[in-house]
Design a protein around this motif. Structure first.
Motif, PDB file in Angstrom:
ATOM      1  N   MET A   1       0.701  -1.149   0.087  1.00 51.88           N
ATOM      2  CA  MET A   1       0.056  -0.150   0.056  1.00 51.88           C
ATOM      3  C   MET A   1       1.029   1.151   0.001  1.00 51.88           C
ATOM      4  N   THR A   2       0.642   2.125  -0.792  1.00 47.83           N
ATOM      5  CA  THR A   2       1.322   3.554  -0.852  1.00 47.83           C
ATOM      6  C   THR A   2       0.980   4.251   0.504  1.00 47.83           C
ATOM      7  N   GLU A   3       2.027   5.283   0.582  1.00 46.24           N
ATOM      8  CA  GLU A   3       1.800   6.034   1.793  1.00 46.24           C
ATOM      9  C   GLU A   3       0.853   7.156   1.347  1.00 46.24           C
ATOM     10  N   GLN A   4      -0.329   7.309   2.151  1.00 46.43           N
ATOM     11  CA  GLN A   4      -1.184   8.438   1.801  1.00 46.43           C
ATOM     12  C   GLN A   4      -1.161   9.612   2.553  1.00 46.43           C
ATOM     13  N   LYS A   5      -2.174  10.555   2.559  1.00 44.83           N
ATOM     14  CA  LYS A   5      -2.207  11.756   3.174  1.00 44.83           C
ATOM     15  C   LYS A   5      -2.212  11.384   4.826  1.00 44.83           C
ATOM     16  N   ASN A   6      -1.483  12.305   5.477  1.00 43.90           N
ATOM     17  CA  ASN A   6      -1.402  11.939   7.159  1.00 43.90           C
ATOM     18  C   ASN A   6      -2.734  11.977   7.880  1.00 43.90           C
ATOM     19  N   THR A   7      -3.346  10.911   7.932  1.00 41.12           N
ATOM     20  CA  THR A   7      -4.381  10.760   8.696  1.00 41.12           C
ATOM     21  C   THR A   7      -4.386   9.615   9.489  1.00 41.12           C
ATOM     22  N   VAL A   8      -5.442   9.134  10.146  1.00 37.63           N
ATOM     23  CA  VAL A   8      -5.207   8.056  11.167  1.00 37.63           C
ATOM     24  C   VAL A   8      -5.198   6.669  10.730  1.00 37.63           C
ATOM     25  N   ASP A   9      -5.681   6.708   9.335  1.00 39.15           N
ATOM     26  CA  ASP A   9      -5.662   5.312   8.491  1.00 39.15           C
ATOM     27  C   ASP A   9      -4.398   5.263   7.520  1.00 39.15           C
ATOM     28  N   SER A  10      -3.451   6.284   7.536  1.00 39.70           N
ATOM     29  CA  SER A  10      -2.563   6.375   6.540  1.00 39.70           C
ATOM     30  C   SER A  10      -1.552   5.105   6.857  1.00 39.70           C
ATOM     31  N   MET A  11      -0.996   4.292   5.973  1.00 42.11           N
ATOM     32  CA  MET A  11       0.161   3.286   6.018  1.00 42.11           C
ATOM     33  C   MET A  11       1.304   4.084   5.479  1.00 42.11           C
ATOM     34  N   LEU A  12       2.388   3.880   6.509  1.00 42.16           N
ATOM     35  CA  LEU A  12       3.454   4.289   6.087  1.00 42.16           C
ATOM     36  C   LEU A  12       4.623   3.198   5.595  1.00 42.16           C
ATOM     37  N   PRO A  13       5.678   3.565   5.241  1.00 37.84           N
ATOM     38  CA  PRO A  13       6.526   2.530   4.786  1.00 37.84           C
ATOM     39  C   PRO A  13       7.306   1.784   6.046  1.00 37.84           C
ATOM     40  N   VAL A  14       7.468   0.663   5.873  1.00 38.45           N
ATOM     41  CA  VAL A  14       8.152  -0.071   7.192  1.00 38.45           C
ATOM     42  C   VAL A  14       9.299   0.597   7.958  1.00 38.45           C
ATOM     43  N   PRO A  15      10.298   1.066   7.365  1.00 36.78           N
ATOM     44  CA  PRO A  15      11.229   2.043   8.029  1.00 36.78           C
ATOM     45  C   PRO A  15      10.714   3.098   9.006  1.00 36.78           C
ATOM     46  N   LYS A  16       9.817   3.851   8.483  1.00 37.80           N
ATOM     47  CA  LYS A  16       9.101   4.834   9.154  1.00 37.80           C
ATOM     48  C   LYS A  16       8.082   4.343  10.256  1.00 37.80           C
ATOM     49  N   LEU A  17       7.486   3.295   9.979  1.00 40.30           N
ATOM     50  CA  LEU A  17       6.701   2.613  11.087  1.00 40.30           C
ATOM     51  C   LEU A  17       7.348   2.146  12.239  1.00 40.30           C
ATOM     52  N   PHE A  18       8.602   1.620  11.862  1.00 42.06           N
ATOM     53  CA  PHE A  18       9.573   1.168  12.846  1.00 42.06           C
ATOM     54  C   PHE A  18      10.106   2.352  13.612  1.00 42.06           C
TER      55      PHE A  18
END
Length: 440
Positions: free
Chosen positions: A1-18
């Motif tokens: 899934m690509t990065e979306q606008k900064n919302t509560v349901d945004s999915m970020l790339p794994v390095p950023k999530l970590f």
């Protein structure tokens, strides 16, 4: 899934999530392990049992955080809410343990968790008791009551013989400056990691100063097995169960305030349905805690400030925190590394985080009308009574134990006072959903 606008349901790339998830874990770690340490000391448990309590707590923190942030069915708020053990339960659990042992503590926790799960839809109807003047006041109270935690950390931690030393305060101040300057001058992803960078840099400086070391990491075990009912099958003393239910009622009030605070920051409306799901998750996590040798769970207000600082709203970042917490519970060496962060460093970062909660509350109250109404006295009294335990921690020591559970928590008593005064002055607010303040 690509990065979306900064919302509560945004999915970020794994390095950023970590990276963002680790930042949350480091911010809440000291608070997460405090309750197991206090209970182990109160019960005179051996060191090996203390280690079991800490690893079980971290593991269950992770499960509870995943339940709350990801959700399934009508359980979990699907908001970026870190879960941790509530401090409201410490006194009652110590008393139950002294009289009836550890198994009675867990029996009371399991029943109280089931109670919380079942009453969630009824309690959520009280959402209409939280109009903007109440929610803005509660957000401010949360920040004010957390600030002393950061101050004590910055001094070196309660009980530290060198509390308030130039070394501790200087280390905390350096960490604070690193957080501020990173937030000010770094851009994008790096700027949002200002707290994490401050914690890492502060720890490195502390090592250079000889304040901390990683010797304990070598002593820690590689793998920890979480054994359900380690202390034995739960026993049920109904007076103990009742006291724990009172604790969970307090937790539900705190959770409501924290949920609305997070909803305000991430631009997600928290209504009756959402609140019921959030409280159900608290109840389920508390039951799991009772089974896995942990304790009652609630939202960690500390991390609300981190969301306010970074403005990273994704609930999947907090889900990543949940995964990290589970790993810390399963691999004690990882937990030992995190535990080496000095209190003074945590305090320097905490000043910025908790201050942001206060600022968020003030911003919310700035949208409230104070002309020709009683809102000013409502805010003044609610914040005033919430600060009594901060000014005089022993103020309520002569009160019954059940009353102390409510009164000694400035967040809880201040929140209850705000709700009561709003009913007295303004009556029941219209509508059953919280309308976000200052939504852009």
């Amino acid at each position: 899934m690509t990065e979306q606008k900064n919302t509560v349901d945004s999915m970020l790339p794994v390095p950023k999530l970590f990276a963002y998830g680790l930042q949350h874990v480091l911010a809440m770690y000291a608070g997460a392990v405090a309750v197991p340490i206090i209970i182990a000391q109160a019960m005179n448990l051996p060191v090996e049992d203390l280690i079991r309590l800490i690893t079980a707590d971290l593991f269950t923190c992770g499960i509870a955080t995943l339940i709350q942030s990801l959700g399934f069915g009508n359980i979990g708020g699907r908001i970026p809410m870190i879960q941790g053990v509530t401090f409201a339960a410490v006194g009652p659990m110590a008393m139950i343990g002294a009289q009836h042992g550890m198994t009675a503590i867990y029996g009371a926790i399991i029943v109280a968790g089931l109670f919380t799960f079942l009453v969630a839809p009824f309690f959520s109807r009280l959402i209409r008791l939280f109009p903007p003047v109440v929610t803005g006041t509660i957000i401010t109270i949360i920040g004010i009551n957390l600030m002393p935690v950061a101050v004590k950390w910055m001094g070196g931690g309660v009980g530290n013989p060198n509390f308030g030393s130039f070394t501790n305060i200087g280390l905390g101040f350096i960490t604070f400056l690193i957080v501020v300057f990173t937030h000010r001058f770094a851009k994008g992803f790096v700027g949002n990691l200002s707290v994490l960078i401050g914690l890492i840099a502060g720890t490195v400086i502390a090592m250079a100063m000889g304040v901390t070391n990683f010797n304990e990491v070598g002593k820690a075990h590689w793998i920890s097995v979480i054994e359900p009912f380690y202390f034995g099958l739960p026993t049920f003393d109904w007076a103990s169960v009742l006291s724990m239910i009172v604790v969970m009622l307090v937790v539900m009030v705190e959770t409501t305030g924290d949920s609305i605070a997070i909803g305000e920051i991430v631009d997600k409306k928290i209504g009756r349905k959402e609140l019921a799901s959030i409280i159900r998750a608290d109840g389920l996590s508390t039951v799991i805690g009772g089974i896995l040798n942990s304790f009652p769970y609630t939202a960690f207000a500390q991390n609300v400030g981190l969301i306010a600082v970074t403005q990273v709203k994704s609930r999947f970042v907090v889900a990543a925190s949940g995964v990290i917490l589970i790993l810390l519970g399963l691999f004690p060496k990882l937990a030992a590394i995190v535990a080496c962060i000095p209190n003074a460093v945590l305090g320097g970062a905490g000043i910025a985080m908790f201050g942001m909660i206060i600022a968020s509350g003030i911003r919310s109250l700035g949208k409230v009308s104070f002309d020709n109404n009683h809102n000013l006295i409502l805010v003044a009294i609610s914040i005033g009574v919430s600060m009594i335990p901060l000014a005089a921690p022993n103020f309520y020591d002569q009160f019954p134990t059940w009353a102390q559970i409510l009164l000694k928590s400035g967040i809880t008593f201040g929140s209850v006072m705000a709700i009561f005064l709003n009913l007295l002055f303004n009556g029941l607010s219209q509508g059953d959903e919280f309308e976000s303040i200052g939504r852009r």
